[in-house]
Motif scaffolding. Structure first.
Motif, PDB file in Angstrom:
ATOM      1  N   ARG A   1     -40.876 -25.945 -54.134  1.00  0.00           N
ATOM      2  CA  ARG A   1     -39.869 -25.078 -54.744  1.00  0.00           C
ATOM      3  C   ARG A   1     -40.499 -24.307 -55.894  1.00  0.00           C
ATOM      4  NH1 ARG A   1     -36.544 -25.971 -59.004  1.00  0.00           N
ATOM      5  NH2 ARG A   1     -36.933 -28.224 -58.923  1.00  0.00           N
TER       6      ARG A   1
ATOM      7  N   VAL B   1     -33.586 -20.368 -49.479  1.00  0.00           N
ATOM      8  CA  VAL B   1     -32.829 -21.405 -48.788  1.00  0.00           C
ATOM      9  C   VAL B   1     -31.583 -21.778 -49.586  1.00  0.00           C
ATOM     10  CG1 VAL B   1     -34.982 -22.316 -47.847  1.00  0.00           C
ATOM     11  CG2 VAL B   1     -33.984 -23.386 -49.885  1.00  0.00           C
ATOM     12  N   ARG B   2     -30.658 -22.428 -48.908  1.00  0.00           N
ATOM     13  CA  ARG B   2     -29.462 -22.954 -49.577  1.00  0.00           C
ATOM     14  C   ARG B   2     -29.827 -24.260 -50.280  1.00  0.00           C
ATOM     15  NH1 ARG B   2     -25.845 -26.769 -48.098  1.00  0.00           N
ATOM     16  NH2 ARG B   2     -26.717 -26.920 -45.997  1.00  0.00           N
ATOM     17  N   GLY B   3     -29.271 -24.457 -51.486  1.00  0.00           N
ATOM     18  CA  GLY B   3     -29.496 -25.695 -52.230  1.00  0.00           C
ATOM     19  C   GLY B   3     -30.709 -25.623 -53.133  1.00  0.00           C
TER      20      GLY B   3
ATOM     21  N   TYR C   1     -32.125 -27.809 -46.143  1.00  0.00           N
ATOM     22  CA  TYR C   1     -32.271 -26.565 -46.883  1.00  0.00           C
ATOM     23  C   TYR C   1     -32.452 -25.401 -45.902  1.00  0.00           C
ATOM     24  CZ  TYR C   1     -33.202 -29.993 -50.522  1.00  0.00           C
ATOM     25  OH  TYR C   1     -33.114 -31.065 -51.367  1.00  0.00           O
TER      26      TYR C   1
ATOM     27  N   GLY D   1     -34.139 -27.124 -53.544  1.00  0.00           N
ATOM     28  CA  GLY D   1     -35.138 -27.854 -52.781  1.00  0.00           C
ATOM     29  C   GLY D   1     -36.005 -28.748 -53.646  1.00  0.00           C
TER      30      GLY D   1
ATOM     31  N   ILE E   1     -38.550 -21.094 -51.764  1.00  0.00           N
ATOM     32  CA  ILE E   1     -39.445 -22.126 -51.254  1.00  0.00           C
ATOM     33  C   ILE E   1     -40.732 -21.496 -50.736  1.00  0.00           C
ATOM     34  CG2 ILE E   1     -39.761 -23.879 -49.446  1.00  0.00           C
ATOM     35  CD1 ILE E   1     -37.861 -24.826 -51.547  1.00  0.00           C
TER      36      ILE E   1
ATOM     37  N   LEU F   1     -37.018 -26.890 -42.420  1.00  0.00           N
ATOM     38  CA  LEU F   1     -36.187 -26.747 -43.614  1.00  0.00           C
ATOM     39  C   LEU F   1     -34.730 -27.077 -43.306  1.00  0.00           C
ATOM     40  CD1 LEU F   1     -37.762 -23.578 -45.256  1.00  0.00           C
ATOM     41  CD2 LEU F   1     -37.695 -25.876 -46.221  1.00  0.00           C
ATOM     42  N   SER F   2     -34.266 -26.703 -42.130  1.00  0.00           N
ATOM     43  CA  SER F   2     -32.891 -27.029 -41.751  1.00  0.00           C
ATOM     44  C   SER F   2     -32.704 -28.536 -41.617  1.00  0.00           C
ATOM     45  CB  SER F   2     -32.532 -26.328 -40.436  1.00  0.00           C
ATOM     46  OG  SER F   2     -31.211 -26.647 -40.046  1.00  0.00           O
TER      47      SER F   2
ATOM     48  N   TYR G   1     -29.253 -21.681 -54.782  1.00  0.00           N
ATOM     49  CA  TYR G   1     -30.249 -21.260 -53.797  1.00  0.00           C
ATOM     50  C   TYR G   1     -31.646 -21.438 -54.404  1.00  0.00           C
ATOM     51  CZ  TYR G   1     -26.066 -19.191 -51.837  1.00  0.00           C
ATOM     52  OH  TYR G   1     -24.798 -19.013 -51.345  1.00  0.00           O
ATOM     53  N   SER G   2     -32.634 -21.617 -53.526  1.00  0.00           N
ATOM     54  CA  SER G   2     -33.999 -21.844 -53.987  1.00  0.00           C
ATOM     55  C   SER G   2     -34.980 -20.923 -53.287  1.00  0.00           C
ATOM     56  CB  SER G   2     -34.424 -23.296 -53.727  1.00  0.00           C
ATOM     57  OG  SER G   2     -33.691 -24.198 -54.513  1.00  0.00           O
TER      58      SER G   2
ATOM     59  N   SER H   1     -35.223 -21.421 -58.584  1.00  0.00           N
ATOM     60  CA  SER H   1     -33.869 -21.610 -58.061  1.00  0.00           C
ATOM     61  C   SER H   1     -32.889 -20.809 -58.908  1.00  0.00           C
ATOM     62  CB  SER H   1     -33.482 -23.100 -58.052  1.00  0.00           C
ATOM     63  OG  SER H   1     -33.565 -23.648 -59.349  1.00  0.00           O
TER      64      SER H   1
END
Length: 267
Positions: A139, A102-104, A181, A106, A160, A176-177, A157-158, A142
């Motif tokens: 998480r 995922v982005r970010g 994330y 988490g 998850i 998640l969205s 990015y992570s 990352s």
């Protein structure tokens, strides 16, 4: 029974993770539809037909994975077993484990409890009732890349782990969205610039979501069968590139007593 590595060859046989007289568990490749659909008239290959021809007998799907999602799927080998397994899924007697990129960065651990409207395409979403849905996420790792993809000079990015406690359509992707994330490669719920970066720079043009473990009551054995699957080659290479190789799942089969307290039920 040993598994063959998941293949991305469109004509390759499906990797068999486990098989007995009642059922077969396979590793679904990303991009393959489970069965024929009016929404994909141009497709010529489907899991049900491919597995039927591969085994030389009819197979019966008892649950689903989205087309872009890869991972563990179970098929019954008779209508009677299909009915039992479908009931187990409906009654939330199944434990599922997914891995998502995922982005970010988490959260360490969190329960996402957001009601979701059904998406069956038969009527506008606003007319569909919002149903309870819960997903536990954690998480695992990352990474921060010195590349500006968005408005920041670097991109994080992570990895998850997601365990859905209910079975709503696109549940993990939507949860998640909503939490901020989005999964990489999710054209509907994600972010296009990050999706393009993974496609063009990291050779990952797909949804980075994989069902890596499934645990369910075996309809004949009176025990719980747990099957784990390795990732497809593209996700494996990405994990190694990001330093996440320690989190790569392996093919494994385990049996558990029926009273083992591992099944999660929806609230």
């Amino acid at each position: 029974m040993p598994a063959t590595p998941p293949s991305q060859d469109a004509c390759a046989p499906l990797p068999i993770l486990y098989r007995d007289a009642a059922l077969v568990v396979v590793a679904k490749p990303s991009g393959l539809l489970v069965h024929r659909s009016a929404l994909a008239r141009g497709e010529t290959r489907f899991m049900v037909q491919t597995l039927r021809d591969q085994l030389g007998q009819r197979v019966y799907p008892v649950h689903r994975l989205d087309r872009p999602t890869s991972g563990v799927m179970v098929f019954a080998l008779s209508p009677e077993v299909a009915t039992q397994l479908a009931q187990a899924f409906t009654q939330q007697q199944i434990a599922k484990r997914y891995l998502a990129v995922v982005r970010g960065v988490g959260p360490d651990a969190e329960r996402l409890d957001y009601p979701l409207r059904e998406e069956d395409g038969s009527r506008p979403k606003a007319q569909m009732p919002a149903m309870p849905a819960a997903t536990e996420i954690r998480r695992l790792d990352s990474v921060e890349l010195p590349v500006q993809v968005d408005r920041y000079p670097s991109s994080r990015y992570s990895l998850i782990e997601a365990r859905p406690l209910s079975g709503r359509r696109h549940q993990i992707r939507r949860h998640l969205s909503q939490r901020g994330y989005p999964i990489i490669g999710d054209a509907k719920h994600g972010k296009g610039n990050h999706n393009r970066f993974f496609k063009e720079r990291l050779d990952c043009p797909r949804l980075l979501l994989a069902a890596v473990e499934l645990r369910f009551p075996h309809p004949l054995e009176g025990r719980q069968l747990q099957v784990s699957a390795p990732l497809q080659e593209d996700m494996q290479q990405l994990f190694e590139r990001f330093g996440w190789a320690a989190h790569l799942p392996q093919h494994d089969i385990a049996w558990h007593d029926t009273d083992s307290p591992t099944f999660a039920t929806a609230p």
